[in-house]
Write an enzyme that holds these catalytic residues in place. Structure first.
Site, short mmCIF file in Angstrom:
data_model
loop_
_atom_site.label_atom_id
_atom_site.label_comp_id
_atom_site.label_asym_id
_atom_site.label_seq_id
_atom_site.Cartn_x
_atom_site.Cartn_y
_atom_site.Cartn_z
N LYS A 40 0.79 -1.25 -0.21
CA LYS A 40 -0.05 0.01 -0.04
C LYS A 40 0.84 1.24 0.14
O LYS A 40 0.43 2.26 -0.23
CB LYS A 40 -1.01 -0.07 1.09
CG LYS A 40 -0.11 -0.01 2.42
CD LYS A 40 -1.24 0.08 3.79
CE LYS A 40 -0.53 -0.10 4.97
NZ LYS A 40 0.17 -1.51 5.36
N GLU A 75 6.78 -5.57 8.50
CA GLU A 75 6.22 -5.22 7.29
C GLU A 75 6.52 -3.89 7.02
O GLU A 75 5.72 -2.83 7.15
CB GLU A 75 4.65 -5.24 7.60
CG GLU A 75 3.96 -6.66 7.76
CD GLU A 75 2.67 -6.56 8.58
OE1 GLU A 75 2.09 -5.30 8.92
OE2 GLU A 75 1.80 -7.66 8.60
N PRO A 76 7.84 -3.66 6.41
CA PRO A 76 8.29 -2.17 6.32
C PRO A 76 7.80 -1.73 4.96
O PRO A 76 7.59 -2.19 4.07
CB PRO A 76 9.71 -2.59 6.31
CG PRO A 76 9.82 -3.74 5.84
CD PRO A 76 8.69 -4.73 6.34
N GLY A 77 7.22 -0.39 5.13
CA GLY A 77 6.86 0.17 3.70
C GLY A 77 7.69 1.57 3.43
O GLY A 77 8.46 1.41 2.56
N ARG A 78 7.57 2.59 4.32
CA ARG A 78 8.06 3.73 3.85
C ARG A 78 9.55 3.43 3.96
O ARG A 78 10.49 4.30 3.05
CB ARG A 78 7.71 4.80 4.90
CG ARG A 78 8.14 4.94 6.28
CD ARG A 78 7.89 6.14 6.97
NE ARG A 78 6.26 5.86 7.06
CZ ARG A 78 5.58 7.16 6.73
NH1 ARG A 78 6.02 8.00 5.94
NH2 ARG A 78 4.10 7.14 7.18
N SER A 133 2.66 3.77 11.70
CA SER A 133 3.61 4.22 10.37
C SER A 133 4.47 5.36 10.65
O SER A 133 3.92 6.43 11.51
CB SER A 133 2.71 4.40 9.29
OG SER A 133 3.34 4.71 8.31
N HIS A 142 1.44 -3.69 15.10
CA HIS A 142 2.04 -2.49 14.28
C HIS A 142 2.11 -1.59 15.29
O HIS A 142 0.96 -1.24 15.73
CB HIS A 142 1.46 -2.40 13.19
CG HIS A 142 1.82 -1.75 12.00
ND1 HIS A 142 2.38 -0.42 12.35
CD2 HIS A 142 1.92 -1.97 10.88
CE1 HIS A 142 2.86 -0.01 11.15
NE2 HIS A 142 2.79 -0.73 10.31
#
Length: 414
Positions: A77, A280-283, A209, A206
């Protein structure tokens, strides 16, 4: 350079990248590349992205050094750019998907279903059925109703109970109001899953973020340990998966976060035989890999104030200012066709406002920002624009932000 070269070759040969043009950058060559691109856009001055695959390689190697026992599942996402996903897949990343479309996108790159976690605690029934049909067999839950849906439509799926972390106050975007079982809900949920003959393989959390308080990981890992022990007391099959979620950034907080994670794992899971640890790394992977380049389409002078309009904004890529609480910076680049100083260095600056292209006054990107005197057709370059930017862009007011192109470069990782 050996491992870097192998990583580059793996990326260039990956489905989704193979055959695309990738420009090698010299050191600090991004500005020169952007200037070369805008010199070719004299007629069509649309905004564009630059994706640096070298940054992606560097970040993956940094992750592997810092957290060798934690398997990254990139949060799609955050930025679902297909080439970016393909590069991560080629480097060995797995993927955190939250919908059927995200699963389809990742599978379409040749990624096997066992490299996907359906990390959405509340899923539509049709999406659960699809996950079952393609063999995505790991998901999260935090409610009785989710257990019932999974029992009906995907009974072979392994579950991770998503728990609310004790503290996510340091996150840029907290998630605790929406997801995570409360401590008093854990036992009833584990018993409900057992009654439904579903396997709870582990715990997920989590801390939010863009986390800034590294010690939040310690409290959450301690909470996960308590759930592992509770499951054991209840006679459930032994848990063997710990999902420490996201919250990681690639900046100065990364070292603090990884130190907190490693010390907490040592404290609470010191000799857990057969434990699989995922995140769950995103940024962390997306933010610094992308640069946005926009064109100045309008200008107004009011005394010492300079006001500019650019062709991307709050309803496009720069929605991150509102939706992700981002603080953006801009570097001016003059129109190379009529400028002797394209990088605008060492010139007087003015307090400036930068607006996006829509007719909504909310569409304001920068205020009180120091910029040199710029003209229509000059450019602004925004670094670190990969996280929650294009992913949440809209076509409000008829500006088609989904059409923003991405150019690929490769810098030598440092």
């Amino acid at each position: 350079m050996g491992s870097n070269h192998k990583s580059l070759q793996a990326i260039l040969g990956a489905p989704g990248v193979r055959g695309k043009r990738v420009t090698a950058l010299s050191k600090d060559g991004l500005t020169d590349f952007v200037l070369s691109m805008i010199s070719k856009k004299q007629e069509l001055k649309e905004p564009f992205y630059v994706l640096d695959l070298g940054v992606v390689v560097s970040l993956m190697e940094k992750w592997s050094r810092a957290l060798p026992l934690v398997r990254p599942f990139y949060a799609v996402k955050c930025n679902p750019d297909p080439t970016f996903l393909a590069a991560l897949a080629a480097l060995g990343s797995s993927f955190d998907c939250a919908s059927r479309t995200e699963i389809e996108t990742v599978l379409g790159l040749g990624v096997s279903s066992d490299r996907i976690i359906f990390a959405n605690p509340c899923k539509a029934e049709s999406h659960i059925k699809y996950a079952a049909s393609v063999g995505v067999n790991l998901t999260t839950f935090d409610s009785r109703d989710e257990i019932e849906k999974i029992r009906k439509y995907h009974p072979k799926c392994a579950l991770l109970i998503r728990v609310k972390p004790p503290d996510d106050s340091g996150a840029r975007c907290p998630l605790e109001s929406k997801y995570g079982a409360l401590p008093e809900e854990v036992i009833p949920l584990l018993q409900a899953a057992q009654d439904a003959r579903l396997t709870v393989s582990g715990v997920s959390f989590h801390i939010g973020s863009g986390a800034t308080l590294a010690q939040a990981y310690r409290g959450a890992i301690a909470e996960a340990r308590a759930v592992f022990d509770t499951a054991s007391r209840l006679g459930l099959p032994r848990m063997h998966v710990l999902n420490i979620g996201g919250g990681f950034t690639s900046g100065p907080h990364f070292g603090d976060a990884t130190s907190a994670v490693k010390s907490s794992l040592q404290a609470y899971f010191p000799k857990e035989h057969g434990l699989t640890i995922i995140a769950e790394p995103g940024r962390y992977f997306a933010e610094s890999a992308f640069t946005l380049v926009t064109n100045i389409i309008g200008k107004r002078v009011r005394s010492e104030l300079r006001e500019y309009w650019i062709n991307d904004g709050i309803y496009g890529s720069l929605n991150c200012i509102l939706n992700d609480h981002a603080t953006v910076t801009a570097k001016p680049l003059a129109d190379t066709s009529n400028s002797v100083n394209p990088t605008c260095r060492r010139v007087r600056t003015y307090s400036s406002t930068v607006f996006g292209p829509t007719c909504d006054a909310l569409d304001t990107v920068l205020t009180g920002y120091q910029l040199p005197e710029l003209q229509v057709n000059d450019w602004l370059m925004f670094p670190r624009m990969g996280a929650y930017t294009a992913a949440a862009a809209s076509n409000f007011n008829g500006f088609n932000m989904s059409a923003v192109t991405t150019h690929l470069v490769y810098s030598n990782p440092t």
